[in-house]
Design a protein around this motif. Structure first.
Motif, mmCIF file in Angstrom:
data_model
loop_
_atom_site.group_PDB
_atom_site.id
_atom_site.type_symbol
_atom_site.label_atom_id
_atom_site.label_comp_id
_atom_site.label_asym_id
_atom_site.label_seq_id
_atom_site.Cartn_x
_atom_site.Cartn_y
_atom_site.Cartn_z
ATOM 1 N N GLU A 492 0.862 -1.186 0.000
ATOM 2 C CA GLU A 492 0.000 0.000 0.000
ATOM 3 C C GLU A 492 0.899 1.237 0.000
ATOM 4 O O GLU A 492 1.728 1.409 0.895
ATOM 5 C CB GLU A 492 -0.909 0.015 1.218
ATOM 6 N N ALA A 493 0.770 2.080 -1.015
ATOM 7 C CA ALA A 493 1.710 3.178 -1.170
ATOM 8 C C ALA A 493 1.032 4.426 -1.709
ATOM 9 O O ALA A 493 -0.013 4.374 -2.356
ATOM 10 C CB ALA A 493 2.845 2.760 -2.111
ATOM 11 N N VAL A 494 1.671 5.569 -1.431
ATOM 12 C CA VAL A 494 1.245 6.871 -1.957
ATOM 13 C C VAL A 494 2.471 7.493 -2.624
ATOM 14 O O VAL A 494 3.530 7.622 -1.996
ATOM 15 C CB VAL A 494 0.709 7.792 -0.860
ATOM 16 N N ALA A 495 2.331 7.873 -3.881
ATOM 17 C CA ALA A 495 3.446 8.425 -4.645
ATOM 18 C C ALA A 495 3.215 9.902 -4.923
ATOM 19 O O ALA A 495 2.150 10.294 -5.410
ATOM 20 C CB ALA A 495 3.600 7.666 -5.959
ATOM 21 N N VAL A 496 4.201 10.723 -4.623
ATOM 22 C CA VAL A 496 4.143 12.154 -4.917
ATOM 23 C C VAL A 496 4.862 12.385 -6.243
ATOM 24 O O VAL A 496 6.077 12.189 -6.345
ATOM 25 C CB VAL A 496 4.795 12.988 -3.799
#
Length: 553
Positions: A492-496
């Motif tokens: 589970e990841a969030v990429a900027v």
């Protein structure tokens, strides 16, 4: 007298033709245990006679008058002979063959006997292999330009002068004491027929799918010497090719910075490391010799630039195909490989078009091998820092381009919110990405956040980083290698995202990763050191936090 004269003429013609032939072999026997028991079909004797001289081989020859002449020809070329066949003197000849095999010689059988039927296996070789424990190795040899004596029962093939010839060895087949003879006969017969079709038809043709299907162990080289993200984008192509062609031997040539992500991968037989810093001519000559020695059947350029084209040229594979980034093949790389074009907007799909071209299944998988030891090492390191393993939010504030980096002040604000509102254990990671050091980013974030943050910057190997990412409850980072590894591992990841390509072109290729991106008119751009990166400045801390919160809770 006439027979002796005829024998001398035949031997002279054989040697004369032999001098003109251009020979090549695939799957040479040094790969296999010795002695070996070679099985070949009648009709191919002439080509194989030329290609296997003085190799400690003993051949069973029939007791007929023709067999007598053949035995003398074979002996003249350095072969040992045993007399007998399936129709006459076979039992005595087989016993003698077994004795030679036990002494370390390699027996060779015309496996369909002296009179056929055509390409139908006799039981002698299976029996001998079962008694001795020596593996049966199917072998076939064929010239490109040939004369076929169609009226003979075995359709004898005679190579024309100056022809190219190819000889190929199949995988070794062991006959155990409790194996069913009939079943093994069928199996070996099928392998021999497949080799025969390969050498006489598909090796000389342009049908790459049939070539890979009928070749017993095709060698495929993936040329992708770029950065970590590009390696990750290429992994689904590797997995698909191995799934379609499990008998293939796959290799990869990679930049030394990314070797570890491929290290010990069970899908790869060899990994060749290209040191991009090397400038010496000797280094590149040695590299070319190393690659050429492998005799690759297919090279796949997944980079599409001059450096990958150079490596393709060094490898010298029979077939050369390529994909590229979504910008297309550049720097004249299209001169060296056939480009497989794609309508996909994403690099993963673009590279995967090569797998589709090769008839591979459409499943997207990322084969990343992480040893258990890496998990143990990472666990020990984190426990020493009193990290709660159930609440890890990993943060990677770095990236190869300065303009891809979200401000450390915003990561500091994000860290404080994660700690205060979610009670998360925040772990910073980083190292040296590309040409720009990430040193100092961690200190700035820790100083500004004023909450407990565990700093593991530079403390993980690449394998340990992979293990750490799988231990994260959520991972957040910029457009760089770690976010792509997290995506590949279904973390589970969030990429900027910021200035480079829009996320649909090079963004994480997974539903598990949420991309946060502020769109501006100047996107995409390739300014690595933009003085006013509005795209990154426009990404709000609350927006990133809310996406993390959805995944964390």
């Amino acid at each position: 007298m006439q027979n002796k004269t005829l024998l001398k003429i035949v031997i002279f013609i054989c040697r004369l033709i032999d001098k003109t032939l251009r020979k090549k072999s695939l799957n040479d026997t040094f790969h296999y245990p010795k002695p070996s028991m070679y099985a070949f079909w009648h009709g191919n004797e002439f080509s194989m006679l030329m290609s296997n001289k003085k190799r400690n081989i003993v051949i069973m020859v029939s007791l007929s008058k023709d067999g007598e002449m053949l035995a003398q020809i074979l002996q003249n070329f350095g072969y040992l002979t045993v007399r007998g066949s399936s129709t006459r003197g076979g039992k005595r000849g087989l016993i003698e063959i077994i004795r030679y095999a036990l002494k370390g010689y390699s027996p060779a059988f015309a496996a369909d006997g002296p009179k056929g039927p055509y390409h139908k296996l006799k039981s002698g070789i299976i029996y001998a292999a079962q008694k001795t424990g020596v593996p049966v190795i199917p072998i076939n040899c064929a010239p490109k330009n040939k004369l076929i004596l169609k009226k003979t029962w075995d359709k004898t093939i005679i190579p024309l002068p100056f022809s190219k010839t190819i000889q190929i060895y199949g995988e070794p087949i062991y006959i155990n004491k409790d194996d069913n003879i009939e079943n093994k006969m069928t199996f070996v017969e099928e392998r021999l027929n497949k080799l025969d079709e390969f050498t006489n038809k598909y090796y000389w043709g342009k049908d790459i799918l049939k070539y890979l299907e009928y070749h017993p162990t095709p060698k495929i080289l993936i040329v992708q010497p770029s950065r970590l993200g590009d390696i990750i984008f290429s992994l689904p192509t590797l997995a698909a090719i191995k799934k379609k062609y499990p008998h293939a031997r796959l290799s990869w040539i990679v930049d030394e910075r990314c070797f570890e992500i491929l290290e010990d991968n069970p899908l790869l037989e060899n990994i060749f490391v290209w040191n991009r810093k090397q400038k010496s001519i000797k280094y590149y000559i040695d590299l070319m010799k190393t690659l050429r020695k492998q005799k690759f059947d297919l090279s796949i350029d997944l980079h599409g630039l001059a450096k990958s084209a150079m490596l393709v040229k060094f490898a010298g594979a029979k077939f050369k195909i390529a994909s590229s980034s979504t910008n297309g093949m550049r720097e004249f790389s299209w001169l060296f490989s056939k480009e497989i074009k794609s309508s996909s907007r994403h690099c993963v799909g673009h590279h995967f078009e090569v797998a589709k071209y090769l008839g591979c299944p459409s499943d997207i998988n990322y084969p990343i091998y992480i040893p258990e030891q890496s998990f143990r090492i990472v666990t020990d390191k984190l426990l020493k820092e009193n990290v709660n393993l159930e609440k890890i939010v990993g943060i990677h504030p770095g990236g190869g381009w300065i303009s891809r980096r979200w401000a450390t002040s915003k990561y500091a604000q994000l860290s404080k919110k994660l700690k205060d509102e979610l009670q998360a254990d925040i772990v910073l990671i980083g190292g040296k990405e590309g040409g720009s050091s990430e040193k100092g980013l961690n200190e700035e974030i820790i100083l500004d956040a004023n909450v407990k943050i565990t700093d593991m910057t530079g403390k993980f190997t690449l394998k340990e980083l992979c293990a750490f990412l799988q231990m994260c409850k959520v991972f957040v980072g910029n457009d760089s290698g770690p976010i792509y590894i997290a995506t590949a591992l279904n973390v589970e990841a969030v990429a900027v995202f910021g200035p480079t390509s829009l996320s649909e072109r090079t963004g994480p290729y997974s539903r598990n990763t949420k991309v946060v991106q502020h769109k501006v008119k100047c996107q995409p751009c390739r300014n690595r050191n933009c003085a006013n990166p509005k795209c990154m400045q426009g990404v709000a801390v609350d927006e990133v936090f809310e996406e993390i919160k959805k995944k964390y809770l």
